[in-house]
Design an enzyme around this catalytic site. Structure first.
Site, PDB file in Angstrom:
ATOM      1  N   CYS A   1      -4.788  13.020  13.745  1.00  0.00           N
ATOM      2  CA  CYS A   1      -4.789  11.625  13.336  1.00  0.00           C
ATOM      3  C   CYS A   1      -4.687  10.780  14.593  1.00  0.00           C
ATOM      4  CB  CYS A   1      -3.580  11.410  12.442  1.00  0.00           C
ATOM      5  SG  CYS A   1      -3.202   9.719  12.057  1.00  0.00           S
TER       6      CYS A   1
ATOM      7  N   LYS B   1       0.837  -1.218   0.000  1.00  0.00           N
ATOM      8  CA  LYS B   1       0.000   0.000   0.000  1.00  0.00           C
ATOM      9  C   LYS B   1       0.865   1.258   0.000  1.00  0.00           C
ATOM     10  CE  LYS B   1      -1.318   1.644   4.010  1.00  0.00           C
ATOM     11  NZ  LYS B   1      -1.235   2.973   4.608  1.00  0.00           N
ATOM     12  N   ASN B   2       1.888   1.263   0.856  1.00  0.00           N
ATOM     13  CA  ASN B   2       2.669   2.492   1.006  1.00  0.00           C
ATOM     14  C   ASN B   2       3.653   2.730  -0.140  1.00  0.00           C
ATOM     15  OD1 ASN B   2       1.236   3.064   3.267  1.00  0.00           O
ATOM     16  ND2 ASN B   2       2.857   2.523   4.720  1.00  0.00           N
TER      17      ASN B   2
ATOM     18  N   ASP C   1       5.082   0.530  11.918  1.00  0.00           N
ATOM     19  CA  ASP C   1       3.870  -0.114  11.402  1.00  0.00           C
ATOM     20  C   ASP C   1       3.737  -1.578  11.847  1.00  0.00           C
ATOM     21  OD1 ASP C   1       3.121   2.225  10.207  1.00  0.00           O
ATOM     22  OD2 ASP C   1       3.721   1.646   8.189  1.00  0.00           O
TER      23      ASP C   1
ATOM     24  N   ARG D   1       1.268  14.378  13.012  1.00  0.00           N
ATOM     25  CA  ARG D   1       1.551  14.169  11.597  1.00  0.00           C
ATOM     26  C   ARG D   1       1.429  15.425  10.730  1.00  0.00           C
ATOM     27  NH1 ARG D   1      -0.854   8.646   9.539  1.00  0.00           N
ATOM     28  NH2 ARG D   1       1.042   8.677   8.303  1.00  0.00           N
TER      29      ARG D   1
ATOM     30  N   ARG E   1      -8.375  -0.282   5.185  1.00  0.00           N
ATOM     31  CA  ARG E   1      -7.591   0.782   4.556  1.00  0.00           C
ATOM     32  C   ARG E   1      -6.290   0.222   3.993  1.00  0.00           C
ATOM     33  NH1 ARG E   1      -6.607   5.952   7.969  1.00  0.00           N
ATOM     34  NH2 ARG E   1      -5.470   6.280   6.060  1.00  0.00           N
TER      35      ARG E   1
HETATM   36  N1  EPU Z   1       6.757  14.581  10.539  1.00  0.00           N
HETATM   37  C1  EPU Z   1       6.843  15.929  10.776  1.00  0.00           C
HETATM   38  N2  EPU Z   1       6.681  16.788   9.707  1.00  0.00           N
HETATM   39  C2  EPU Z   1       6.459  16.346   8.441  1.00  0.00           C
HETATM   40  C3  EPU Z   1       6.376  14.952   8.221  1.00  0.00           C
HETATM   41  C4  EPU Z   1       6.541  14.094   9.292  1.00  0.00           C
HETATM   42  O1  EPU Z   1       7.041  16.363  11.898  1.00  0.00           O
HETATM   43  O2  EPU Z   1       6.334  17.173   7.534  1.00  0.00           O
HETATM   44  C5  EPU Z   1       6.914  13.638  11.664  1.00  0.00           C
HETATM   45  C6  EPU Z   1       5.659  12.810  11.877  1.00  0.00           C
HETATM   46  O3  EPU Z   1       4.722  13.465  12.676  1.00  0.00           O
HETATM   47  C7  EPU Z   1       6.217  11.555  12.512  1.00  0.00           C
HETATM   48  C8  EPU Z   1       7.585  11.410  11.853  1.00  0.00           C
HETATM   49  O4  EPU Z   1       7.902  12.705  11.326  1.00  0.00           O
HETATM   50  O5  EPU Z   1       6.364  11.748  13.876  1.00  0.00           O
HETATM   51  C9  EPU Z   1       7.697  10.395  10.740  1.00  0.00           C
HETATM   52  O6  EPU Z   1       6.614  10.530   9.853  1.00  0.00           O
HETATM   53  P1  EPU Z   1       6.686  10.201   8.309  1.00  0.00           P
HETATM   54  O7  EPU Z   1       6.546  11.462   7.554  1.00  0.00           O
HETATM   55  O8  EPU Z   1       7.861   9.340   8.011  1.00  0.00           O
HETATM   56  O9  EPU Z   1       5.361   9.357   8.148  1.00  0.00           O
HETATM   57  P2  EPU Z   1       4.447   9.379   6.861  1.00  0.00           P
HETATM   58  O10 EPU Z   1       5.291   9.558   5.679  1.00  0.00           O
HETATM   59  O11 EPU Z   1       3.304  10.306   7.084  1.00  0.00           O
HETATM   60  C10 EPU Z   1       4.592   6.841   6.324  1.00  0.00           C
HETATM   61  C11 EPU Z   1       3.625   5.713   6.187  1.00  0.00           C
HETATM   62  C12 EPU Z   1       3.074   5.341   7.563  1.00  0.00           C
HETATM   63  C13 EPU Z   1       4.246   4.952   8.452  1.00  0.00           C
HETATM   64  C14 EPU Z   1       5.265   6.103   8.505  1.00  0.00           C
HETATM   65  C15 EPU Z   1       6.501   5.777   9.292  1.00  0.00           C
HETATM   66  C16 EPU Z   1       2.752   6.041   3.958  1.00  0.00           C
HETATM   67  C17 EPU Z   1       1.616   6.393   3.098  1.00  0.00           C
HETATM   68  N3  EPU Z   1       2.555   6.093   5.274  1.00  0.00           N
HETATM   69  O12 EPU Z   1       3.850   7.922   6.869  1.00  0.00           O
HETATM   70  O13 EPU Z   1       2.217   4.236   7.380  1.00  0.00           O
HETATM   71  O14 EPU Z   1       3.804   4.664   9.740  1.00  0.00           O
HETATM   72  O15 EPU Z   1       5.673   6.457   7.167  1.00  0.00           O
HETATM   73  O16 EPU Z   1       7.150   4.658   8.763  1.00  0.00           O
HETATM   74  O17 EPU Z   1       3.808   5.686   3.467  1.00  0.00           O
HETATM   75  C18 EPU Z   1       0.439   2.785   7.897  1.00  0.00           C
HETATM   76  O18 EPU Z   1       0.610   2.235   6.799  1.00  0.00           O
HETATM   77  O19 EPU Z   1      -0.306   2.295   8.787  1.00  0.00           O
HETATM   78  C19 EPU Z   1       1.112   4.032   8.177  1.00  0.00           C
HETATM   79  C20 EPU Z   1       0.712   4.873   9.133  1.00  0.00           C
END
Ligand code: EPU
Length: 400
Positions: free
Chosen positions: A99, A5-6, A288, A104, A380
């Protein structure tokens, strides 16, 4: 296993970078993917969904925007920001709200796009990004590692003039898979999958075909299912290399894991002992898989310390597991799980995608019947989890 998915989410967003059709295989038919397809349709792209592929043709982008209705159901909608600004010089994307697992924000995505010359403002709950004369490559360092942030900036950089160097990039396999797709579309990228990614911007990208990598989180969830039921389970169509941190922890906990072929894993487990885990960015232990591992640790002898470093509020499952008889104490970002506690089936509520998976796993190990409410969370990100588990002997059914 299904496609990831990701990985599928950014791959679909990447289709917005070209006017030519892109054919993607192994796109898992899960709810978040349907949301992303809707979002692409909203921008004006044509999306054709067949049994074994999805084809996106973004000949013209009529509306380079992501409306609140779609973003609020899926935060990964912000993945269209980079491609939209890069391709059409502007984007309007709703800010995601709160969330279940943490704040996030998307400030890091925005900082990256600004570094590439986009003008970003926030208005009426929307992010408006403009780059009327196109983006300009530049070095950019993420203050903190972000998976979709890296993907967003990477997708913007491929069409920017000149060179972009992304430092402190996420090293997740999904980032490398996205880069593989972009390279097939004509992008010049080096280093994806490491913490430094170099991009030479190109003027245009073209259509191509790509198969999404197998879902490592789904595979990991099934490994835990094998362990928690003290079973003997073979997981096919997975990439063992993407699961190294989990395999190491499961092995320390007493499970025997072998790779019968390069794309399968076999797990056998009897008695389990507690191990500590700390979530980290890839190649560390995936956040995850934290909820699923917590369910497992309730069935392991001894005390396990589980530390969540990625999200600030990702322990909602602990309270539900406790209702099933688990002995878990929460202390900020740490959970202390004491085992073995017999679990007994109960009525529980799923709070997010991976939390629901942990409740399903706990239900497999519990005596009696477990009823999980709000199971739409699981849809999801897991394709037919109940059918797959039933196929290996679980007594599970979808009630509604
Ligand atoms: N963060 C910030 N600012 C940003 C972006 C992130 O402060 O602009 C923080 C977040 O709040 C978090 C940390 O950085 O504390 C890491 O977040 P990241 O951006 O890596 O997460 P994401 O890209 O929003 C993806 C996956 C998530 C997975 C995380 C961590 C996708 C679509 N989603 O989210 O997947 O948990 O990376 O590996 O790729 C899931 O599939 O259940 C899921 C939540």
């Amino acid at each position: 296993m299904s496609g990831a998915k990701n990985s599928a989410l950014p791959a679909l967003a990447a289709c917005l970078l070209t006017s030519e059709p892109v054919t993607l295989r192994r796109i898992p038919p899960v709810r978040d993917i349907a949301t992303m397809q809707k979002l692409l349709g909203h921008t004006g792209a044509k999306v054709a969904v067949a049994d074994d592929y999805v084809q996106v043709e973004a000949a013209k982008l009529k509306r380079p925007e992501a409306p609140y209705d779609l973003v609020k159901t899926m935060r990964a909608s912000s993945l269209v920001l980079g491609p939209l600004v890069a391709r059409s010089g502007r984007a309007r994307v709703s800010l995601p709200g709160g969330c279940a697992i943490g704040a996030r924000p998307i400030n890091l995505h925005l900082a990256g796009l600004e570094r590439l010359g986009a003008e970003v403002r926030q208005e009426h709950g929307y992010i408006e990004a403009d780059a009327p004369n196109g983006l300009q490559g530049a070095p950019f360092t993420f203050d903190r590692i972000s998976v979709t942030g890296t993907e967003d900036v990477l997708m913007a950089a491929v069409l920017a003039r000149g060179e972009t160097i992304i430092n402190n990039a996420a090293r997740e396999p999904e980032v490398a898979d996205l880069a593989a797709l972009l390279i097939k579309m004509g992008a010049a990228i080096e280093g994806a999958g490491t913490s430094t990614i170099r991009v030479q911007g190109v003027e245009k990208l073209h259509g191509t075909e790509h198969s999404i990598i197998p879902d490592r989180i789904e595979a990991g969830t099934f490994l835990v299912a094998g362990a928690i039921t003290r079973g003997d389970l073979v997981i096919q169509n997975c990439m063992p290399d993407h699961l190294r941190a989990l395999i190491e922890k499961l092995t320390q906990a007493g499970a025997r894991i072998t790779a019968p072929s390069p794309d399968s894993l076999r797990i056998r487990a009897k008695k389990l002992k507690s191990v500590d885990v700390k979530t980290e960015e890839h190649p560390g232990f995936a956040t995850d898989l934290q909820a699923q591992f917590m369910a497992l640790m309730t069935q392991a002898e001894g005390i396990s310390l589980i530390t969540e470093t990625i999200f600030e509020n990702r322990f909602m499952h602990a309270l539900e597991l406790a209702r099933m008889g688990a002995n878990i104490r929460l202390d900020g970002r740490q959970a202390i799980v004491a085992g073995v506690t017999p679990l007994s089936g109960a009525q529980v509520i799923a709070s997010d995608l991976r939390a629901s998976a942990s409740l399903v796993l706990a239900g497999l190990a519990a005596s009696g019947e477990t009823v999980i409410d709000r199971v739409y969370h699981i849809d999801r990100g897991y394709e037919k989890i109940e059918a797959k588990l039933k196929g290996v002997g679980a007594r599970i059914r979808r009630v509604k």
